[in-house]
Design a protein around this motif. Structure first.
Motif, short mmCIF file in Angstrom:
data_model
loop_
_atom_site.label_atom_id
_atom_site.label_comp_id
_atom_site.label_asym_id
_atom_site.label_seq_id
_atom_site.Cartn_x
_atom_site.Cartn_y
_atom_site.Cartn_z
N GLU A 310 40.74 33.41 66.43
CA GLU A 310 40.06 32.18 66.88
C GLU A 310 38.84 32.57 67.71
OE1 GLU A 310 42.52 28.74 67.89
OE2 GLU A 310 44.28 30.05 67.75
N GLY A 312 35.29 32.03 70.04
CA GLY A 312 34.80 31.20 71.14
C GLY A 312 33.63 30.34 70.68
N ASN A 313 33.27 29.36 71.49
CA ASN A 313 32.19 28.44 71.12
C ASN A 313 30.85 29.14 70.90
OD1 ASN A 313 33.89 26.22 71.20
ND2 ASN A 313 33.46 25.77 73.36
N SER A 314 30.57 30.15 71.69
CA SER A 314 29.27 30.83 71.57
C SER A 314 29.14 31.52 70.21
CB SER A 314 29.08 31.85 72.69
OG SER A 314 30.09 32.85 72.64
N ILE A 316 30.78 30.63 67.44
CA ILE A 316 30.67 29.57 66.43
C ILE A 316 29.25 29.02 66.40
CG2 ILE A 316 31.41 27.22 65.84
CD1 ILE A 316 34.22 28.01 66.80
N ASP A 317 28.63 28.90 67.56
CA ASP A 317 27.22 28.46 67.62
C ASP A 317 26.31 29.45 66.92
OD1 ASP A 317 27.82 26.14 68.96
OD2 ASP A 317 27.38 26.94 70.96
N ARG A 320 26.50 28.66 63.39
CA ARG A 320 25.76 27.42 63.16
C ARG A 320 24.25 27.70 63.03
NH1 ARG A 320 27.22 22.13 64.19
NH2 ARG A 320 29.05 22.88 65.34
#
Length: 361
Positions: A310, A312-314, A316-317, A320
């Motif tokens: 899984e 982290g948000n960074s 995943i960004d 993106r």
């Protein structure tokens, strides 16, 4: 002519008259039993399910729809489901249904990038949609505006989408950098630009070829839905699963126009207004209810053999940001096909905002 011959001839004529009357009565009875509109005729509808009989499409979608069709038509339509690509592959559904090889199938929009289904592929772009609920809410409206007029050779049912793609890999993927130089499966041209932006090497494989591709080293990794991945057991050759929800696959059930046009008018109305929309709802519901269980299942299956990762948000960004190139490439392709690509993207974003969903960029 003597009297005896006259009697014999008279009896013969009388016998013929009686037999003709009986035949006429029998035909009348038969017509009455069948009905003047042929309502007792059993119409067979062939479905090609290009997944296995143990896949969630089979038990959550096709089997319940078969029961519903036969119930609502009071047995006038008999549904035959052919599992495991028995009548054709996922990559030939449009041609097969259009040509009457079978009557109902499921289109994966990405496989038909160079056909009238192209506008639907916007839903496959990175972070375009979060899941099946959004897909069902947006794609039918978008397709009705940009695609369906060019698809008059089949009956296009409402569209929906799969759950979000995770990453199945033969080695751990914890950053976008880890994908550089790896052979990555793509299921259509709409994914090429994203894979290239990630530094991967696109390899085109159909759904049915993906397991073998991973097993034999034709590919190192694939984006695939966790629900579908469990059904295809992709975790066996690729035991490293990275949770991403990076994109979805637009899917559209279609029906043979030849089959539909031969239906009595009342059955055409029943399919148009109830049975066809329900089929799409069943696909949407299946993806929604299987998602949480699929992640749990994958964690169990890879334990001791691989890893459920899984991010982290960074990170995943970061994925993106790298996905933006795919949108630019799609706009260029749309323009080359005679559409106004930027206007299509603007409309897509506006539809998302109007219905209260987040835009990807």
């Amino acid at each position: 002519m003597d009297k005896k011959k006259i009697i014999i001839i008279s009896l013969f004529v009388l016998l013929i008259g009686i037999l003709a009357a009986c035949g006429s009565d029998s035909g009348t009875d038969s017509a009455d039993a069948k009905g003047t509109n042929g309502k007792d005729e059993v119409i067979e509808l062939d479905v090609n399910n290009w997944t296995s009989s143990s896949h969630h499409y089979a038990y959550n979608v096709w089997e319940p729809w078969k029961e519903l069709v036969e119930e609502k038509t009071e047995g006038r339509v008999k549904v035959n489901i052919h599992h495991g690509s028995a009548l054709g592959k996922s990559t030939s559904v449009y041609q097969d249904v259009r040509g009457g090889l079978y009557d109902v199938g499921l289109i994966v929009a990405n496989y038909f990038y160079d056909t009238g289904f192209f506008p639907y592929t916007i839903g496959n772009l990175p972070f375009a949609l979060e899941g099946p609920e959004e897909g069902a809410a947006i794609l039918s409206e978008f397709g009705a505006k940009y695609a369906n007029e060019d698809l008059a050779d089949v009956i296009v049912m409402p569209a929906t989408a799969t759950d979000g793609y995770d990453l199945f890999s033969t080695k751990p993927i914890k950053t976008a950098e880890d994908l550089k130089g790896l052979k990555m499966r793509v299921n259509g041209k709409s994914e090429n630009a994203f894979v290239e932006a990630l530094g991967g090497i696109p390899v085109s494989l159909s759904t049915e070829e993906t397991y073998e591709g991973l097993e034999r080293g034709m590919i190192d990794t694939t984006f695939y839905t966790p629900i579908g991945g469990v059904g295809l057991r992709l975790h066996e050759p690729a035991p490293y699963v990275t949770k991403l929800a990076v994109a979805v696959t637009p899917v559209i059930p279609i029906m043979s126009k030849q089959f539909f046009d031969k239906l009595p008018e009342d059955l055409q109305t029943l399919f148009e207004e109830e049975l066809n929309p329900v089929l799409t709802e069943l696909f949407t519901e299946s993806y929604e209810k299987e998602l949480e269980a699929s992640h749990t299942k994958l964690k169990e299956e890879v334990e001791g053999r691989g890893e459920f990762i899984e991010l982290g948000n960074s990170e995943i960004d970061n994925f993106r940001t790298l996905g933006k190139d795919a949108w630019d490439a799609w706009i260029e392709d749309a323009n080359a096909k005679g559409y106004d690509g930027q206007a299509m993207v603007d409309d897509f974003f506006e539809m998302l905002e109007t219905k209260g969903y987040p835009t990807p960029y």
